[in-house]
Design a protein around this motif. Structure first.
Motif, PDB file in Angstrom:
ATOM      1  N   ASN A   1       0.845  -1.267   0.047  1.00  0.00           N
ATOM      2  CA  ASN A   1       0.055  -0.077  -0.048  1.00  0.00           C
ATOM      3  C   ASN A   1       0.900   1.396  -0.001  1.00  0.00           C
ATOM      4  O   ASN A   1       1.956   1.263   0.339  1.00  0.00           O
ATOM      5  CB  ASN A   1      -0.828   0.019   1.072  1.00  0.00           C
ATOM      6  N   GLN A   2       0.162   2.330  -0.456  1.00  0.00           N
ATOM      7  CA  GLN A   2       0.845   3.544  -0.363  1.00  0.00           C
ATOM      8  C   GLN A   2       1.536   4.043   0.919  1.00  0.00           C
ATOM      9  O   GLN A   2       0.632   3.815   1.899  1.00  0.00           O
ATOM     10  CB  GLN A   2       0.031   4.884  -0.975  1.00  0.00           C
ATOM     11  N   GLY A   3       2.459   4.275   1.029  1.00  0.00           N
ATOM     12  CA  GLY A   3       3.409   4.897   2.124  1.00  0.00           C
ATOM     13  C   GLY A   3       3.906   3.609   2.920  1.00  0.00           C
ATOM     14  O   GLY A   3       4.630   3.803   4.138  1.00  0.00           O
ATOM     15  N   GLU A   4       3.741   2.396   2.660  1.00  0.00           N
ATOM     16  CA  GLU A   4       4.430   1.243   3.143  1.00  0.00           C
ATOM     17  C   GLU A   4       6.008   1.540   2.884  1.00  0.00           C
ATOM     18  O   GLU A   4       6.559   1.786   2.111  1.00  0.00           O
ATOM     19  CB  GLU A   4       3.785  -0.008   2.673  1.00  0.00           C
ATOM     20  N   ARG A   5       6.650   1.183   3.953  1.00  0.00           N
ATOM     21  CA  ARG A   5       8.267   1.255   4.151  1.00  0.00           C
ATOM     22  C   ARG A   5       8.814  -0.077   3.841  1.00  0.00           C
ATOM     23  O   ARG A   5       8.336  -0.782   4.147  1.00  0.00           O
ATOM     24  CB  ARG A   5       8.771   1.636   5.505  1.00  0.00           C
ATOM     25  N   VAL A   6       9.832   0.187   2.772  1.00  0.00           N
ATOM     26  CA  VAL A   6      10.704  -0.931   2.373  1.00  0.00           C
ATOM     27  C   VAL A   6      12.199  -0.541   2.432  1.00  0.00           C
ATOM     28  O   VAL A   6      12.504   0.794   2.307  1.00  0.00           O
ATOM     29  CB  VAL A   6      10.610  -1.199   0.795  1.00  0.00           C
ATOM     30  N   GLU A   7      13.246  -1.468   2.884  1.00  0.00           N
ATOM     31  CA  GLU A   7      14.498  -1.373   2.625  1.00  0.00           C
ATOM     32  C   GLU A   7      15.058  -1.770   1.290  1.00  0.00           C
ATOM     33  O   GLU A   7      14.835  -2.745   0.901  1.00  0.00           O
ATOM     34  CB  GLU A   7      15.346  -1.976   3.831  1.00  0.00           C
ATOM     35  N   LEU A   8      15.970  -0.759   0.756  1.00  0.00           N
ATOM     36  CA  LEU A   8      16.547  -1.031  -0.681  1.00  0.00           C
ATOM     37  C   LEU A   8      17.722  -1.987  -0.180  1.00  0.00           C
ATOM     38  O   LEU A   8      18.619  -1.732   0.303  1.00  0.00           O
ATOM     39  CB  LEU A   8      16.934   0.353  -1.170  1.00  0.00           C
ATOM     40  N   ILE A   9      17.623  -3.087  -0.936  1.00  0.00           N
ATOM     41  CA  ILE A   9      18.763  -4.037  -1.022  1.00  0.00           C
ATOM     42  C   ILE A   9      19.886  -3.683  -2.097  1.00  0.00           C
ATOM     43  O   ILE A   9      20.839  -3.671  -1.841  1.00  0.00           O
ATOM     44  CB  ILE A   9      18.259  -5.714  -0.990  1.00  0.00           C
ATOM     45  N   GLU A  10      19.198  -3.696  -3.339  1.00  0.00           N
ATOM     46  CA  GLU A  10      19.931  -3.252  -4.549  1.00  0.00           C
ATOM     47  C   GLU A  10      18.886  -2.847  -5.476  1.00  0.00           C
ATOM     48  O   GLU A  10      17.909  -3.231  -5.514  1.00  0.00           O
ATOM     49  CB  GLU A  10      20.840  -4.296  -4.780  1.00  0.00           C
ATOM     50  N   ARG A  11      19.496  -1.956  -6.506  1.00  0.00           N
ATOM     51  CA  ARG A  11      18.680  -1.647  -7.740  1.00  0.00           C
ATOM     52  C   ARG A  11      19.226  -2.475  -8.686  1.00  0.00           C
ATOM     53  O   ARG A  11      20.529  -2.954  -8.678  1.00  0.00           O
ATOM     54  CB  ARG A  11      19.034  -0.277  -8.106  1.00  0.00           C
ATOM     55  N   VAL A  12      18.232  -3.148  -9.471  1.00  0.00           N
ATOM     56  CA  VAL A  12      18.723  -4.133 -10.489  1.00  0.00           C
ATOM     57  C   VAL A  12      18.314  -3.545 -11.573  1.00  0.00           C
ATOM     58  O   VAL A  12      17.663  -2.018 -11.989  1.00  0.00           O
ATOM     59  CB  VAL A  12      18.021  -5.470 -10.001  1.00  0.00           C
TER      60      VAL A  12
ATOM     61  N   ASP B   1      16.851  -2.289 -15.474  1.00  0.00           N
ATOM     62  CA  ASP B   1      15.385  -2.033 -16.050  1.00  0.00           C
ATOM     63  C   ASP B   1      14.662  -1.456 -15.019  1.00  0.00           C
ATOM     64  O   ASP B   1      13.337  -1.288 -15.270  1.00  0.00           O
ATOM     65  CB  ASP B   1      14.489  -3.061 -16.667  1.00  0.00           C
ATOM     66  N   GLY B   2      15.179  -0.514 -13.884  1.00  0.00           N
ATOM     67  CA  GLY B   2      14.493   0.394 -13.115  1.00  0.00           C
ATOM     68  C   GLY B   2      13.925  -0.424 -11.865  1.00  0.00           C
ATOM     69  O   GLY B   2      13.171  -0.030 -11.104  1.00  0.00           O
ATOM     70  N   TRP B   3      14.096  -1.694 -11.669  1.00  0.00           N
ATOM     71  CA  TRP B   3      13.475  -2.500 -10.594  1.00  0.00           C
ATOM     72  C   TRP B   3      14.562  -2.451  -9.197  1.00  0.00           C
ATOM     73  O   TRP B   3      15.799  -2.161  -9.440  1.00  0.00           O
ATOM     74  CB  TRP B   3      13.402  -4.085 -11.193  1.00  0.00           C
ATOM     75  N   ALA B   4      13.855  -2.522  -8.289  1.00  0.00           N
ATOM     76  CA  ALA B   4      14.723  -2.619  -6.976  1.00  0.00           C
ATOM     77  C   ALA B   4      14.321  -3.884  -6.353  1.00  0.00           C
ATOM     78  O   ALA B   4      13.156  -4.246  -6.224  1.00  0.00           O
ATOM     79  CB  ALA B   4      14.084  -1.307  -6.301  1.00  0.00           C
ATOM     80  N   HIS B   5      15.321  -4.465  -5.752  1.00  0.00           N
ATOM     81  CA  HIS B   5      15.310  -5.639  -4.803  1.00  0.00           C
ATOM     82  C   HIS B   5      15.024  -5.047  -3.402  1.00  0.00           C
ATOM     83  O   HIS B   5      16.002  -4.192  -3.049  1.00  0.00           O
ATOM     84  CB  HIS B   5      16.587  -6.551  -4.768  1.00  0.00           C
ATOM     85  N   LEU B   6      14.001  -5.392  -2.746  1.00  0.00           N
ATOM     86  CA  LEU B   6      13.652  -4.612  -1.455  1.00  0.00           C
ATOM     87  C   LEU B   6      13.340  -5.602  -0.547  1.00  0.00           C
ATOM     88  O   LEU B   6      13.019  -6.884  -0.672  1.00  0.00           O
ATOM     89  CB  LEU B   6      12.155  -3.953  -1.754  1.00  0.00           C
ATOM     90  N   ARG B   7      13.301  -5.135   0.780  1.00  0.00           N
ATOM     91  CA  ARG B   7      12.784  -6.090   1.945  1.00  0.00           C
ATOM     92  C   ARG B   7      11.760  -5.218   2.664  1.00  0.00           C
ATOM     93  O   ARG B   7      12.116  -3.929   2.936  1.00  0.00           O
ATOM     94  CB  ARG B   7      13.799  -6.313   2.744  1.00  0.00           C
ATOM     95  N   VAL B   8      10.731  -5.625   2.871  1.00  0.00           N
ATOM     96  CA  VAL B   8       9.551  -4.915   3.569  1.00  0.00           C
ATOM     97  C   VAL B   8       9.873  -4.609   5.027  1.00  0.00           C
ATOM     98  O   VAL B   8      10.268  -5.688   5.401  1.00  0.00           O
ATOM     99  CB  VAL B   8       8.182  -5.768   3.523  1.00  0.00           C
ATOM    100  N   VAL B   9       9.988  -3.621   5.443  1.00  0.00           N
ATOM    101  CA  VAL B   9      10.327  -3.120   6.986  1.00  0.00           C
ATOM    102  C   VAL B   9       9.401  -3.813   7.861  1.00  0.00           C
ATOM    103  O   VAL B   9      10.132  -4.619   8.813  1.00  0.00           O
ATOM    104  CB  VAL B   9      10.409  -1.644   7.244  1.00  0.00           C
ATOM    105  N   ALA B  10       8.084  -3.827   7.585  1.00  0.00           N
ATOM    106  CA  ALA B  10       7.215  -4.384   8.775  1.00  0.00           C
ATOM    107  C   ALA B  10       7.331  -5.892   8.930  1.00  0.00           C
ATOM    108  O   ALA B  10       6.969  -6.555   9.713  1.00  0.00           O
ATOM    109  CB  ALA B  10       5.924  -4.124   8.272  1.00  0.00           C
ATOM    110  N   THR B  11       7.468  -6.595   7.542  1.00  0.00           N
ATOM    111  CA  THR B  11       7.385  -8.137   7.686  1.00  0.00           C
ATOM    112  C   THR B  11       8.683  -8.950   7.662  1.00  0.00           C
ATOM    113  O   THR B  11       8.732  -9.990   7.766  1.00  0.00           O
ATOM    114  CB  THR B  11       6.394  -8.578   6.574  1.00  0.00           C
ATOM    115  N   GLY B  12       9.707  -8.144   6.825  1.00  0.00           N
ATOM    116  CA  GLY B  12      11.028  -8.833   6.421  1.00  0.00           C
ATOM    117  C   GLY B  12      10.862  -9.475   5.210  1.00  0.00           C
ATOM    118  O   GLY B  12      11.660 -10.182   4.627  1.00  0.00           O
TER     119      GLY B  12
END
Length: 95
Positions: free
Chosen positions: A57-68, A70-81
């Motif tokens: 959802n809008q406003g949900e926080r994620v941690e950037l692991i790396e940018r990959v 075509d503009g994609w990002a590898h992420l970890r959801v802060v709230a759930t891991g």
């Protein structure tokens, strides 16, 4: 010789089977982003062809692991891991 320099040494004895529901710890240098779109698909890989793990959802926080590619990002959801991928078009700095 100082042993504390290697981050891998501390992880060698720990098991990977931790509670998946526990929030993942974010390091002091972590880049935290927030989702800018409403119900954005969070995928298993960096492509619209990859499986949708969930929608964030809008406003949900994620941690950037790396940018990959075509503009994609590898992420970890802060709230759930949960780790996955999202288009960088739907992310902005959380600060």
């Amino acid at each position: 010789a100082a042993v504390e320099e290697g981050p891998d040494d501390a992880e060698a004895g720990s098991t990977v089977e931790t509670e998946p529901e526990a929030p993942a710890p974010t390091g002091p240098g972590a880049t935290i982003l927030q989702v800018t779109g409403d119900r954005v698909n969070f995928r298993a890989g960096p492509s619209t062809e990859d499986e949708i793990l969930t929608a964030l959802n809008q406003g949900e926080r994620v941690e950037l692991i790396e940018r990959v590619a075509d503009g994609w990002a590898h992420l970890r959801v802060v709230a759930t891991g949960l780790e996955g991928y999202m288009s960088g078009d739907f992310l902005a700095p959380a600060n």
